[in-house]
Design a protein around this motif. Sequence first.
Motif, short mmCIF file in Angstrom:
data_model
loop_
_atom_site.label_atom_id
_atom_site.label_comp_id
_atom_site.label_asym_id
_atom_site.label_seq_id
_atom_site.Cartn_x
_atom_site.Cartn_y
_atom_site.Cartn_z
N TYR B 76 0.83 -1.20 0.00
CA TYR B 76 0.00 0.00 0.00
C TYR B 76 0.88 1.26 0.00
O TYR B 76 0.64 2.20 -0.76
CB TYR B 76 -0.93 0.00 1.22
CG TYR B 76 -1.80 1.21 1.26
CD1 TYR B 76 -2.96 1.29 0.51
CD2 TYR B 76 -1.42 2.32 2.02
CE1 TYR B 76 -3.74 2.44 0.50
CE2 TYR B 76 -2.19 3.47 2.03
CZ TYR B 76 -3.35 3.52 1.27
OH TYR B 76 -4.10 4.66 1.26
N THR B 77 1.90 1.24 0.87
CA THR B 77 2.82 2.39 0.96
C THR B 77 3.46 2.67 -0.40
O THR B 77 3.48 3.81 -0.87
CB THR B 77 3.92 2.10 2.00
OG1 THR B 77 3.30 1.90 3.27
CG2 THR B 77 4.91 3.25 2.10
N ARG B 80 1.00 4.04 -3.01
CA ARG B 80 0.62 5.44 -2.79
C ARG B 80 1.72 6.37 -3.29
O ARG B 80 1.45 7.43 -3.87
CB ARG B 80 0.35 5.67 -1.30
CG ARG B 80 0.05 7.10 -1.04
CD ARG B 80 -0.92 7.43 0.02
NE ARG B 80 -0.96 8.88 0.11
CZ ARG B 80 -1.02 9.56 1.23
NH1 ARG B 80 -1.11 8.92 2.38
NH2 ARG B 80 -1.05 10.87 1.23
N LEU B 81 2.98 5.98 -3.07
CA LEU B 81 4.09 6.81 -3.51
C LEU B 81 4.17 6.86 -5.03
O LEU B 81 4.49 7.90 -5.62
CB LEU B 81 5.40 6.32 -2.90
CG LEU B 81 5.49 6.51 -1.38
CD1 LEU B 81 6.71 5.81 -0.81
CD2 LEU B 81 5.52 8.00 -1.03
N VAL B 82 3.85 5.73 -5.67
CA VAL B 82 3.83 5.71 -7.13
C VAL B 82 2.72 6.64 -7.62
O VAL B 82 2.92 7.48 -8.50
CB VAL B 82 3.61 4.27 -7.66
CG1 VAL B 82 3.35 4.29 -9.17
CG2 VAL B 82 4.82 3.39 -7.34
N ASP B 84 1.37 9.14 -6.16
CA ASP B 84 1.66 10.55 -5.91
C ASP B 84 2.86 11.07 -6.72
O ASP B 84 3.20 12.24 -6.63
CB ASP B 84 1.95 10.78 -4.41
CG ASP B 84 0.70 10.60 -3.55
OD1 ASP B 84 -0.38 10.38 -4.12
OD2 ASP B 84 0.82 10.70 -2.31
N GLY B 85 3.49 10.15 -7.45
CA GLY B 85 4.58 10.59 -8.33
C GLY B 85 5.96 10.65 -7.68
O GLY B 85 6.90 11.16 -8.28
N TRP B 86 6.08 10.13 -6.48
CA TRP B 86 7.40 10.19 -5.82
C TRP B 86 8.24 8.96 -6.10
O TRP B 86 9.42 8.92 -5.76
CB TRP B 86 7.24 10.37 -4.30
CG TRP B 86 6.45 11.58 -3.97
CD1 TRP B 86 5.25 11.65 -3.34
CD2 TRP B 86 6.81 12.94 -4.28
NE1 TRP B 86 4.82 12.95 -3.25
CE2 TRP B 86 5.76 13.77 -3.82
CE3 TRP B 86 7.90 13.54 -4.92
CZ2 TRP B 86 5.76 15.16 -3.96
CZ3 TRP B 86 7.91 14.92 -5.08
CH2 TRP B 86 6.86 15.71 -4.60
N LEU B 87 7.61 7.97 -6.69
CA LEU B 87 8.30 6.71 -6.94
C LEU B 87 7.84 6.20 -8.31
O LEU B 87 6.68 6.37 -8.68
CB LEU B 87 7.88 5.72 -5.84
CG LEU B 87 8.65 4.41 -5.75
CD1 LEU B 87 10.10 4.66 -5.36
CD2 LEU B 87 7.99 3.50 -4.70
N ASN B 104 1.02 -2.01 -8.69
CA ASN B 104 0.47 -1.36 -9.88
C ASN B 104 -1.06 -1.29 -9.81
O ASN B 104 -1.67 -0.25 -10.09
CB ASN B 104 0.92 -2.15 -11.12
CG ASN B 104 0.70 -1.35 -12.38
OD1 ASN B 104 0.47 -0.15 -12.33
ND2 ASN B 104 0.75 -2.02 -13.52
N LEU B 105 -1.64 -2.39 -9.39
CA LEU B 105 -3.09 -2.45 -9.29
C LEU B 105 -3.60 -1.46 -8.23
O LEU B 105 -4.58 -0.74 -8.45
CB LEU B 105 -3.49 -3.88 -8.90
CG LEU B 105 -4.98 -4.23 -8.98
CD1 LEU B 105 -5.44 -4.21 -10.44
CD2 LEU B 105 -5.25 -5.60 -8.36
N LEU B 106 -2.91 -1.43 -7.11
CA LEU B 106 -3.33 -0.54 -6.01
C LEU B 106 -3.26 0.94 -6.40
O LEU B 106 -4.01 1.77 -5.88
CB LEU B 106 -2.45 -0.77 -4.76
CG LEU B 106 -2.78 -2.00 -3.91
CD1 LEU B 106 -1.64 -2.30 -2.94
CD2 LEU B 106 -4.08 -1.80 -3.15
N THR B 107 -2.34 1.27 -7.32
CA THR B 107 -2.26 2.69 -7.71
C THR B 107 -3.53 3.14 -8.43
O THR B 107 -3.78 4.33 -8.55
CB THR B 107 -1.07 2.96 -8.69
OG1 THR B 107 -1.28 2.18 -9.88
CG2 THR B 107 0.25 2.60 -8.07
#
Lengths: 109, 109
Positions: B76-77, B80-82, B84-87, B104-107
Amino acid sequence: MTQQAEIYWSSEEKIIVKTALENAYAREVSALVEDVRQRATQLTGTEEVWQLHDFLSARRHDIDGKYDDRESFLLYTLSRLVKDGWLDLSELVGLEPGKRAKVNLLTRM
Amino acid sequence: MTQQAEIYWSSEEKIIVKTALENAYAREVSALVEDVRQRATQLTGTEEVWQLHDFLSARRHDIDGKYDDRESFLLYTLSRLVKDGWLDLSELVGLEPGKRAKVNLLTRM
């Protein structure tokens, strides 16, 4: 800080005090703004941004508590602002001389 | 946020995730530093310095909660970062394909 004994404040005195507090607050926050700008230009590391946050939290807590305008605390509030250099005793001209003397005395404690 | 079912993370995967989190954190805080600098140069009024404090409090709270590296929350962590564009998903190469697919699915949720 001990609570002052009941003191009578005339409406003229209240206006003088209100103005004095507003001016002191404006000066103190203005100095803070300058300080924050200065610190912000030097921000580089990741930890520093949290240090800036800690600094602002502490200053806000300090300032919020300092401008206590409850009548029974006014002499103490004023003296502290004089002591910290945000207010000059001359700005309290118009207050009963006994009050100014007390503020003056409290600044030395 | 629901807790992920027990997932096994190999020591290689843990290193990949640790690096990914560190890089994302560095990027996010670095963007925050830039933002704060920008805001600081525009500070003028007395209220704005408290708005800057509120802003930093909110960002800190958000960031502190976001980089949750407990194993059961990692997918999940990371997602979320993906999001939000940080990862970038490419930084997770080396993780078991199933994990990357889940991130990928969670994003998209």
